[in-house]
Each structure stands twice: as structure tokens, then as C-alpha cells.
Design a protein around this motif. Structure first.
Motif, PDB file in Angstrom:
ATOM      1  N   ASP A  22       0.786  -1.118  -0.094  1.00  0.00           N
ATOM      2  CA  ASP A  22       0.052  -0.109  -0.019  1.00  0.00           C
ATOM      3  C   ASP A  22       0.844   1.204  -0.058  1.00  0.00           C
ATOM      4  N   LEU A  23       1.909   1.441   0.850  1.00  0.00           N
ATOM      5  CA  LEU A  23       2.877   2.589   0.837  1.00  0.00           C
ATOM      6  C   LEU A  23       3.448   2.563  -0.382  1.00  0.00           C
ATOM      7  N   ILE A  24       3.897   1.419  -1.217  1.00  0.00           N
ATOM      8  CA  ILE A  24       4.776   1.765  -2.288  1.00  0.00           C
ATOM      9  C   ILE A  24       3.816   2.312  -3.308  1.00  0.00           C
ATOM     10  N   PHE A  25       2.574   1.641  -3.617  1.00  0.00           N
ATOM     11  CA  PHE A  25       1.642   2.350  -4.394  1.00  0.00           C
ATOM     12  C   PHE A  25       1.361   3.713  -4.260  1.00  0.00           C
ATOM     13  N   LEU A  26       1.177   4.044  -2.927  1.00  0.00           N
ATOM     14  CA  LEU A  26       0.933   5.692  -2.489  1.00  0.00           C
ATOM     15  C   LEU A  26       1.785   6.429  -2.997  1.00  0.00           C
ATOM     16  N   LEU A  27       3.133   6.117  -2.534  1.00  0.00           N
ATOM     17  CA  LEU A  27       4.404   6.855  -3.006  1.00  0.00           C
ATOM     18  C   LEU A  27       4.678   6.865  -4.564  1.00  0.00           C
TER      19      LEU A  27
END
Length: 52
Positions: A22-27
């Protein structure tokens, strides 16, 4: 009534993997500079370690 959705590998992954994805996608979707991301992650890490 049963949901016949296929279960993906991510659905059964550990919580830390789900959060990382989720964090990778957001960033990536916000096109944040890698150096800024790494610096921010270090700040977050230090904050969380201090709160342990």
C-alpha cells in the motif's frame, strides 16, 4: 451467500507485506522523489522506535 472472489497471494500475505505494498503504491502514484521518501521513512522509523 458466498463470495466467489479469487484469493490473491496478497490477501493471505502478512500484514507488513500488505502495508508495504500500500505504501509503495501511494508513494509511486504521487511521484514523490526517492530521496524524499527515504528521508521520510527514516524519520518515521525513528519516531516509531522511540515510541516502542
Amino acid at each position: 451467500m458466498s463470495d466467489n472472489k479469487p484469493v490473491s497471494e496478497l490477501d493471505s500475505a502478512p500484514e507488513e507485506i500488505k502495508l508495504a505494498v500500500d505504501l509503495i503504491f501511494l508513494l509511486e502514484s504521487h511521484q514523490i522523489d526517492v530521496e524524499v521518501v527515504l528521508a521520510a521513512i527514516e524519520i518515521v522509523k525513528q519516531d516509531l522506535l522511540a515510541k516502542r
